[in-house]
Design a protein around this motif. Structure first.
Motif, PDB file in Angstrom:
ATOM      1  N   CYS A 163       0.845  -1.194   0.000  1.00 29.04           N
ATOM      2  CA  CYS A 163       0.000   0.000   0.000  1.00 29.04           C
ATOM      3  C   CYS A 163       0.884   1.249   0.000  1.00 29.04           C
ATOM      4  O   CYS A 163       1.868   1.315   0.747  1.00 29.04           O
ATOM      5  N   VAL A 164       0.532   2.237  -0.816  1.00 25.92           N
ATOM      6  CA  VAL A 164       1.351   3.453  -0.900  1.00 25.92           C
ATOM      7  C   VAL A 164       1.209   4.320   0.349  1.00 25.92           C
ATOM      8  O   VAL A 164       2.028   5.218   0.575  1.00 25.92           O
ATOM      9  N   VAL A 165       0.205   4.056   1.160  1.00 27.19           N
ATOM     10  CA  VAL A 165      -0.017   4.867   2.362  1.00 27.19           C
ATOM     11  C   VAL A 165       0.647   4.229   3.583  1.00 27.19           C
ATOM     12  O   VAL A 165       1.509   4.827   4.216  1.00 27.19           O
ATOM     13  N   CYS A 166       0.242   3.004   3.917  1.00 28.59           N
ATOM     14  CA  CYS A 166       0.747   2.361   5.142  1.00 28.59           C
ATOM     15  C   CYS A 166       1.898   1.399   4.868  1.00 28.59           C
ATOM     16  O   CYS A 166       2.509   0.892   5.812  1.00 28.59           O
ATOM     17  N   HIS A 167       2.178   1.112   3.591  1.00 24.78           N
ATOM     18  CA  HIS A 167       3.272   0.223   3.174  1.00 24.78           C
ATOM     19  C   HIS A 167       3.104  -1.212   3.658  1.00 24.78           C
ATOM     20  O   HIS A 167       4.059  -1.968   3.720  1.00 24.78           O
ATOM     21  N   ARG A 168       1.889  -1.588   3.977  1.00 30.80           N
ATOM     22  CA  ARG A 168       1.619  -2.973   4.360  1.00 30.80           C
ATOM     23  C   ARG A 168       1.638  -3.851   3.116  1.00 30.80           C
ATOM     24  O   ARG A 168       1.140  -3.478   2.062  1.00 30.80           O
ATOM     25  N   GLY A 169       2.226  -5.063   3.227  1.00 33.00           N
ATOM     26  CA  GLY A 169       2.247  -5.992   2.103  1.00 33.00           C
ATOM     27  C   GLY A 169       0.842  -6.442   1.756  1.00 33.00           C
ATOM     28  O   GLY A 169       0.032  -6.750   2.640  1.00 33.00           O
ATOM     29  N   LEU A 170       0.543  -6.512   0.459  1.00 36.27           N
ATOM     30  CA  LEU A 170      -0.810  -6.837   0.014  1.00 36.27           C
ATOM     31  C   LEU A 170      -0.872  -8.170  -0.716  1.00 36.27           C
ATOM     32  O   LEU A 170      -1.851  -8.434  -1.434  1.00 36.27           O
ATOM     33  N   ASP A 171       0.129  -9.007  -0.552  1.00 36.88           N
ATOM     34  CA  ASP A 171       0.113 -10.329  -1.174  1.00 36.88           C
ATOM     35  C   ASP A 171      -1.026 -11.148  -0.569  1.00 36.88           C
ATOM     36  O   ASP A 171      -1.028 -11.459   0.616  1.00 36.88           O
ATOM     37  N   GLY A 172      -2.022 -11.491  -1.381  1.00 40.03           N
ATOM     38  CA  GLY A 172      -3.167 -12.264  -0.906  1.00 40.03           C
ATOM     39  C   GLY A 172      -4.201 -11.462  -0.157  1.00 40.03           C
ATOM     40  O   GLY A 172      -5.125 -12.041   0.433  1.00 40.03           O
ATOM     41  N   ILE A 173      -4.079 -10.123  -0.152  1.00 44.08           N
ATOM     42  CA  ILE A 173      -5.006  -9.249   0.581  1.00 44.08           C
ATOM     43  C   ILE A 173      -5.756  -8.371  -0.425  1.00 44.08           C
ATOM     44  O   ILE A 173      -5.151  -7.875  -1.384  1.00 44.08           O
ATOM     45  N   PRO A 174      -7.072  -8.143  -0.230  1.00 41.46           N
ATOM     46  CA  PRO A 174      -7.818  -7.271  -1.152  1.00 41.46           C
ATOM     47  C   PRO A 174      -7.190  -5.879  -1.220  1.00 41.46           C
ATOM     48  O   PRO A 174      -6.716  -5.339  -0.221  1.00 41.46           O
ATOM     49  N   PHE A 175      -7.173  -5.309  -2.424  1.00 40.12           N
ATOM     50  CA  PHE A 175      -6.601  -3.982  -2.614  1.00 40.12           C
ATOM     51  C   PHE A 175      -7.401  -3.251  -3.682  1.00 40.12           C
ATOM     52  O   PHE A 175      -8.248  -3.838  -4.364  1.00 40.12           O
ATOM     53  N   THR A 176      -7.125  -1.976  -3.842  1.00 40.12           N
ATOM     54  CA  THR A 176      -7.738  -1.196  -4.908  1.00 40.12           C
ATOM     55  C   THR A 176      -6.735  -0.150  -5.368  1.00 40.12           C
ATOM     56  O   THR A 176      -5.674   0.015  -4.761  1.00 40.12           O
ATOM     57  N   VAL A 177      -7.053   0.541  -6.438  1.00 41.20           N
ATOM     58  CA  VAL A 177      -6.154   1.562  -6.971  1.00 41.20           C
ATOM     59  C   VAL A 177      -6.928   2.861  -7.154  1.00 41.20           C
ATOM     60  O   VAL A 177      -8.143   2.868  -7.314  1.00 41.20           O
ATOM     61  N   ASP A 178      -6.185   3.976  -7.120  1.00 40.62           N
ATOM     62  CA  ASP A 178      -6.826   5.268  -7.335  1.00 40.62           C
ATOM     63  C   ASP A 178      -6.773   5.633  -8.817  1.00 40.62           C
ATOM     64  O   ASP A 178      -6.386   4.820  -9.663  1.00 40.62           O
ATOM     65  N   ALA A 179      -7.144   6.866  -9.128  1.00 46.47           N
ATOM     66  CA  ALA A 179      -7.206   7.302 -10.524  1.00 46.47           C
ATOM     67  C   ALA A 179      -5.839   7.310 -11.199  1.00 46.47           C
ATOM     68  O   ALA A 179      -5.749   7.278 -12.431  1.00 46.47           O
ATOM     69  N   THR A 180      -4.772   7.342 -10.421  1.00 47.66           N
ATOM     70  CA  THR A 180      -3.418   7.338 -10.987  1.00 47.66           C
ATOM     71  C   THR A 180      -2.761   5.958 -10.898  1.00 47.66           C
ATOM     72  O   THR A 180      -1.557   5.830 -11.048  1.00 47.66           O
ATOM     73  N   SER A 181      -3.580   4.911 -10.612  1.00 45.35           N
ATOM     74  CA  SER A 181      -3.131   3.511 -10.524  1.00 45.35           C
ATOM     75  C   SER A 181      -2.212   3.248  -9.343  1.00 45.35           C
ATOM     76  O   SER A 181      -1.467   2.256  -9.344  1.00 45.35           O
ATOM     77  N   GLN A 182      -2.232   4.096  -8.332  1.00 44.73           N
ATOM     78  CA  GLN A 182      -1.462   3.806  -7.122  1.00 44.73           C
ATOM     79  C   GLN A 182      -2.218   2.787  -6.277  1.00 44.73           C
ATOM     80  O   GLN A 182      -3.444   2.839  -6.142  1.00 44.73           O
ATOM     81  N   ILE A 183      -1.463   1.862  -5.696  1.00 46.69           N
ATOM     82  CA  ILE A 183      -2.061   0.731  -4.976  1.00 46.69           C
ATOM     83  C   ILE A 183      -2.356   1.125  -3.530  1.00 46.69           C
ATOM     84  O   ILE A 183      -1.506   1.703  -2.845  1.00 46.69           O
ATOM     85  N   HIS A 184      -3.559   0.800  -3.081  1.00 49.18           N
ATOM     86  CA  HIS A 184      -3.974   1.095  -1.704  1.00 49.18           C
ATOM     87  C   HIS A 184      -4.609  -0.145  -1.084  1.00 49.18           C
ATOM     88  O   HIS A 184      -5.287  -0.915  -1.773  1.00 49.18           O
ATOM     89  N   CYS A 185      -4.396  -0.324   0.206  1.00 50.06           N
ATOM     90  CA  CYS A 185      -5.228  -1.280   0.918  1.00 50.06           C
ATOM     91  C   CYS A 185      -6.623  -0.669   1.019  1.00 50.06           C
ATOM     92  O   CYS A 185      -6.801   0.551   0.874  1.00 50.06           O
ATOM     93  N   ILE A 186      -7.626  -1.493   1.258  1.00 49.46           N
ATOM     94  CA  ILE A 186      -9.008  -1.008   1.261  1.00 49.46           C
ATOM     95  C   ILE A 186      -9.218   0.060   2.330  1.00 49.46           C
ATOM     96  O   ILE A 186      -9.862   1.094   2.091  1.00 49.46           O
ATOM     97  N   GLU A 187      -8.654  -0.155   3.513  1.00 51.36           N
ATOM     98  CA  GLU A 187      -8.864   0.790   4.610  1.00 51.36           C
ATOM     99  C   GLU A 187      -8.289   2.170   4.280  1.00 51.36           C
ATOM    100  O   GLU A 187      -8.956   3.203   4.480  1.00 51.36           O
ATOM    101  N   ASP A 188      -7.054   2.204   3.783  1.00 49.20           N
ATOM    102  CA  ASP A 188      -6.438   3.500   3.478  1.00 49.20           C
ATOM    103  C   ASP A 188      -7.101   4.174   2.282  1.00 49.20           C
ATOM    104  O   ASP A 188      -7.166   5.403   2.215  1.00 49.20           O
ATOM    105  N   PHE A 189      -7.601   3.382   1.350  1.00 48.73           N
ATOM    106  CA  PHE A 189      -8.317   3.986   0.216  1.00 48.73           C
ATOM    107  C   PHE A 189      -9.556   4.717   0.716  1.00 48.73           C
ATOM    108  O   PHE A 189      -9.840   5.850   0.296  1.00 48.73           O
TER     109      PHE A 189
END
Length: 274
Positions: A163-189
């Motif tokens: 995640c670009v915010v908390c830097h938590r590893g997202l291997d096997g964890i749900p994630f999403t991306v913003d309008a600029t394709s930056q990766i976020h965990c669901i909570e930080d998004f």
């Protein structure tokens, strides 16, 4: 069709059978009066008529028998096809034997005896040439030597997919991306992009373990369910039921009773002023 063949190869006479296959010619020869069976195969697919290939292989066999190796014979080199003779002259790798000088990197031709090498489709590569063929991580740009994590059409080291915010590893964890394709965990998004409550200022986002939440919109403002209250008496408002509904007045969120009271107060003020 197999062909019976009589050959006169000085100083020994032979009889035998030959057959053709997609991979070349197989010749089975047996010395007269001897129990020894010799098998001779071509080095690869036929590139000339079978008769010519047979003649070439037969001549080679006769030559090898007439000129036996001067040292210990280990087999034919998987690189050049010549005999590997003499102690220390050969290298065993990829289920074949090679001359020391023939066992080289398929790309840079560096000799590989005593070196680490990588086998890809029965071809040997030195470490640097092998690494150059690997996919590179979209985050750190380094070669991926182990497991590849793929997401959004890109390759990552599992440890680099964070995640670009908390830097938590997202291997096997749900994630999403913003309008600029930056990766976020669901909570930080949600914390970053969710609408803000006009009362408490907090993000309106699902509770931990939940996937959805409810946002109340009134007077073009957003509210948590628990923050949607009458500004006068604090009554929790709801869209269900007339008694708990919202009766806005002059941009204020009010319950039915407080809205009526303010209307009466304003009316009395107007009458007094007159």
């Amino acid at each position: 069709m197999p062909l019976d063949l009589g050959l006169r190869c000085s100083p020994i006479s032979f009889w035998g059978r030959i057959a053709w296959s997609p991979s070349g010619i197989l010749i089975a020869l047996k010395a007269r009066g001897s129990a020894k069976l010799l098998i001779l195969t071509s080095q690869g697919p036929l590139c000339q008529p079978p008769e010519e290939e047979l003649e070439r292989l037969t001549k080679k066999l006769v030559h090898d028998m007439s000129h036996p190796p001067s040292g210990e014979y280990f087999g034919r080199c998987g690189g050049c096809g010549e005999d590997v003779v003499g102690d220390g002259a050969g290298v065993v790798a990829l289920d074949r034997i090679f001359h020391v000088g023939c066992f080289v990197c398929s790309t840079c031709r560096a000799q590989l005896r005593g070196q680490h090498f990588y086998a890809v489709e029965r071809r040997a590569y030195c470490e640097s040439c092998y690494v150059a063929t690997l996919e590179k991580c979209s985050t750190c740009s380094q070669p991926i030597l182990d497991r590849i994590l793929r997401a959004m059409g890109k390759a990552y080291h599992p440890g680099c997919f964070t995640c670009v915010v908390c830097h938590r590893g997202l291997d096997g964890i749900p994630f999403t991306v913003d309008a600029t394709s930056q990766i976020h965990c669901i909570e930080d998004f949600h914390r970053k992009f969710a609408p803000r409550c006009s009362v408490c200022g907090g993000a309106i986002m699902p509770e931990p373990g939940q996937e959805e939440t409810v946002r109340i919109v009134a007077l073009d403002r957003s509210f948590h369910i628990g923050c949607y209250k009458c500004e006068e008496c604090g009554l929790l408002l709801s869209s269900e039921g007339e008694c708990q509904g919202c009766y806005p007045l002059d941009g204020h969120i009010l319950c039915k009773a407080c809205s009526a009271w303010r209307i009466q107060e304003l009316s009395a003020t107007v009458t007094t002023d007159c």
